[in-house]
Design a protein around this motif. Structure first.
Motif, PDB file in Angstrom:
ATOM      1  N   LEU A   1       0.841  -1.194   0.000  1.00 12.32           N
ATOM      2  CA  LEU A   1       0.000   0.000   0.000  1.00 12.32           C
ATOM      3  C   LEU A   1       0.879   1.249   0.000  1.00 12.32           C
ATOM      4  O   LEU A   1       1.968   1.248   0.593  1.00 12.32           O
ATOM      5  CB  LEU A   1      -0.900   0.023   1.236  1.00 12.32           C
ATOM      6  CG  LEU A   1      -1.907  -1.121   1.371  1.00 12.32           C
ATOM      7  CD1 LEU A   1      -2.550  -1.099   2.762  1.00 12.32           C
ATOM      8  CD2 LEU A   1      -2.971  -1.026   0.294  1.00 12.32           C
TER       9      LEU A   1
ATOM     10  N   ALA B   1      -8.456   0.964   2.428  1.00  5.01           N
ATOM     11  CA  ALA B   1      -7.275   0.370   1.806  1.00  5.01           C
ATOM     12  C   ALA B   1      -7.073  -1.067   2.270  1.00  5.01           C
ATOM     13  O   ALA B   1      -6.792  -1.962   1.456  1.00  5.01           O
ATOM     14  CB  ALA B   1      -6.042   1.210   2.128  1.00  5.01           C
TER      15      ALA B   1
ATOM     16  N   ALA C   1      -2.030  -7.322   1.846  1.00  7.97           N
ATOM     17  CA  ALA C   1      -0.872  -6.421   1.847  1.00  7.97           C
ATOM     18  C   ALA C   1       0.083  -6.764   2.976  1.00  7.97           C
ATOM     19  O   ALA C   1      -0.334  -7.070   4.094  1.00  7.97           O
ATOM     20  CB  ALA C   1      -1.332  -4.975   1.970  1.00  7.97           C
TER      21      ALA C   1
ATOM     22  N   ALA D   1       3.279  -1.246   4.000  1.00  9.65           N
ATOM     23  CA  ALA D   1       2.598   0.034   3.815  1.00  9.65           C
ATOM     24  C   ALA D   1       3.628   1.153   3.765  1.00  9.65           C
ATOM     25  O   ALA D   1       4.447   1.286   4.684  1.00  9.65           O
ATOM     26  CB  ALA D   1       1.594   0.290   4.936  1.00  9.65           C
TER      27      ALA D   1
ATOM     28  N   PHE E   1      -6.000   6.259  -1.768  1.00 16.03           N
ATOM     29  CA  PHE E   1      -4.980   5.296  -1.365  1.00 16.03           C
ATOM     30  C   PHE E   1      -4.577   4.523  -2.612  1.00 16.03           C
ATOM     31  O   PHE E   1      -5.299   4.505  -3.614  1.00 16.03           O
ATOM     32  CB  PHE E   1      -5.493   4.358  -0.268  1.00 16.03           C
ATOM     33  CG  PHE E   1      -6.628   3.461  -0.704  1.00 16.03           C
ATOM     34  CD1 PHE E   1      -6.374   2.208  -1.262  1.00 16.03           C
ATOM     35  CD2 PHE E   1      -7.940   3.853  -0.537  1.00 16.03           C
ATOM     36  CE1 PHE E   1      -7.416   1.380  -1.662  1.00 16.03           C
ATOM     37  CE2 PHE E   1      -8.998   3.037  -0.930  1.00 16.03           C
ATOM     38  CZ  PHE E   1      -8.738   1.786  -1.490  1.00 16.03           C
TER      39      PHE E   1
ATOM     40  N   VAL F   1      -2.908   0.799  -4.204  1.00 15.12           N
ATOM     41  CA  VAL F   1      -2.580  -0.621  -4.052  1.00 15.12           C
ATOM     42  C   VAL F   1      -1.624  -0.992  -5.179  1.00 15.12           C
ATOM     43  O   VAL F   1      -1.926  -0.754  -6.363  1.00 15.12           O
ATOM     44  CB  VAL F   1      -3.832  -1.506  -4.102  1.00 15.12           C
ATOM     45  CG1 VAL F   1      -3.452  -2.979  -3.939  1.00 15.12           C
ATOM     46  CG2 VAL F   1      -4.838  -1.097  -3.033  1.00 15.12           C
TER      47      VAL F   1
END
Length: 457
Positions: free
Chosen positions: A152, A172, A179, A182, A393, A395
């Motif tokens: 992320l 997110a 994920a 981050a 956000f 990805v």
């Protein structure tokens, strides 16, 4: 008489509605903490717990957390996660502690590096407070280089983190439950208003389970600094007290910015984090560029990501980070960095490299938080897509020779998407137009505080 009473009642109702609307339209405070309250005071219970990558993320991670000053040297326990509550005897590691005094009182920030772990393994771990422990958290170490990876990326969170940032971070995690990493592109908090510690408390509150279920790698922004001796000939930028102790980051940074720049490998991507504020205001641009060049030159990884708070090409009017373009940009272009992740300008914008038809680098600017600026005419002419008045956000999914990037709004709608496809030494850019919503622009003439140069604050 009844008609008069009904009209009077209707008048009172309209007045009440108008009063509520006026109140709702008033600018919201930056934190939810009432003046004089100490909601985020430290205690014996461990809080602000965050895992961050070691230089080699397959074999370990580091953890930082906070308690009150009575807890001087607590421990971390870690064990391979199991299905039974009896997971066996955990390994215990003693933490190093650093005092931190804030408006919420004295605290101790604790840090420990956990190494010697097995790749792609789910570990259970917890941290110690005053005669107590945190919950057992689950974090999986990085897998082999050829394994798929989801990460992320967030632009500035900065303002109203608890009120308006929470929804972005949770959306997110809902879109990317797999994920493992981050990335935060700086200005995590606003600072400078006498509520620094409250802001950090609300930043952690907005993250929920994110910083203990994956590893977090932030870049410092200008708001992680403050101006000492402001409006005098001795004015200078000074790193805030929280940054060095709130995170446990790799200590392999550039000369002059060793505590605020760093790099690490996560599966098949090398991530390098720069300190743009130090480069622009403290004279470290040249040293950071040389360091970055060396970090990228010897990388055995297929993909590369560089994160820096201030953009190479600013999409906000009247901003120009010339020193970054002079020293850092040539390195990004020469080393053909895949993604350059940036923040600072509180809008969205994407553009490719300097040469026409060049797939990499892809330069991204995004914003997760509530503060929203306006795009410059140059950004509209040189970037696509762009957005105003939009919390976002990102990805990023990497699978072998393909990297897929998606930027989504706070409600999860797809705003931007593309793929980078590695073909030998070359890289091809594939735009993904299906499902993307149209361009978003600010529809307000002024903010609630009357500023015409911003869209929301």
């Amino acid at each position: 008489m009844r008609a008069l009473i009904r009209r009077a009642a209707a008048g009172l109702l309209l007045a009440a509605c108008a009063s509520l609307q006026a109140r709702d339209a008033a600018p919201e405070p930056n934190t939810q903490v009432p003046k004089g309250a100490a909601w985020h005071a430290p205690s014996g219970a461990p809080d602000r717990i965050v895992a961050s990558p070691l230089q080699q993320a397959a074999t370990g991670f580091a953890v930082a957390w906070r308690t009150d000053a009575a807890v001087r040297s607590p421990a971390l326990e870690i064990v391979v996660a199991g299905d039974s509550p009896d997971m066996g005897s955990p390994r215990r590691l003693q933490a190093a502690s650093t005092p931190l005094r804030t408006e919420n009182g004295p605290a101790h920030q604790h840090r420990v590096e956990v190494d010697g772990l097995q790749p792609d393994t789910l570990y259970a771990w917890r941290v110690q407070g005053d005669r107590s422990w945190s919950a057992w958290f689950h974090t999986r170490t990085a897998a082999a280089a050829d394994a798929p990876l989801t990460l992320l990326y967030f632009g500035d969170t900065q303002n109203k983190n608890l009120s308006l940032g929470t929804r972005v971070l949770r959306e997110a995690m809902r879109h990317a439950p797999d994920a493992r990493l981050a990335l935060f592109a700086g200005d995590l908090v606003s600072g400078g208003d006498g509520e620094d510690d409250n802001e950090w408390g609300e930043w952690f509150a907005s993250l929920g389970a994110l910083p203990t279920s994956m590893v977090v790698a932030p870049a410092p922004g200008n708001h992680e600094y403050f101006e000492e001796f402001e409006d005098t000939p001795q004015e200078r930028r000074v790193l805030g007290a929280h940054w060095p102790v709130v995170f446990a980051l790799p200590g392999n940074g550039a000369p002059g910015a060793r505590g605020t720049s760093y790099w690490f490998d996560y599966q098949d991507v090398r991530v390098a984090v720069l300190d743009g504020t130090s480069a622009l205001d403290l004279g470290t641009a040249r040293d950071q560029a040389r360091w970055l060049d060396a970090v990228l030159a010897d990388s055995p990884r297929r993909w590369s990501i560089v994160m820096v708070h201030q953009p190479m090409f600013s999409p906000r009017q009247d901003r120009d980070n010339a020193l970054l373009r002079e020293h850092v940009l040539p390195v990004l272009e020469r080393r053909r960095v895949d993604l350059v992740l940036q923040g600072h300008d509180h809008v969205y914008g994407r553009r490719g490299g300097l040469r026409a038809g060049q797939a990499t680098p892809q330069y991204l600017v995004s914003v997760a938080g509530a503060k929203q600026y306006r795009l410059s005419p140059e950004a509209r002419a040189t970037m696509a897509p762009v957005a105003e008045d939009t919390q976002l956000f990102q990805v990023i999914r990497i699978d072998g020779a393909r990297l897929r990037y998606e930027s989504r709004t706070a409600t999860g709608r797809l705003y931007d998407a593309f793929e980078l496809v590695r073909e030998g030494r070359a890289t091809r850019l594939v735009e993904q137009a299906d499902g993307r919503i149209g361009e978003r622009a600010c529809g307000r003439a002024r903010t609630l505080k009357g500023r015409a140069d911003r869209c929301w604050e």
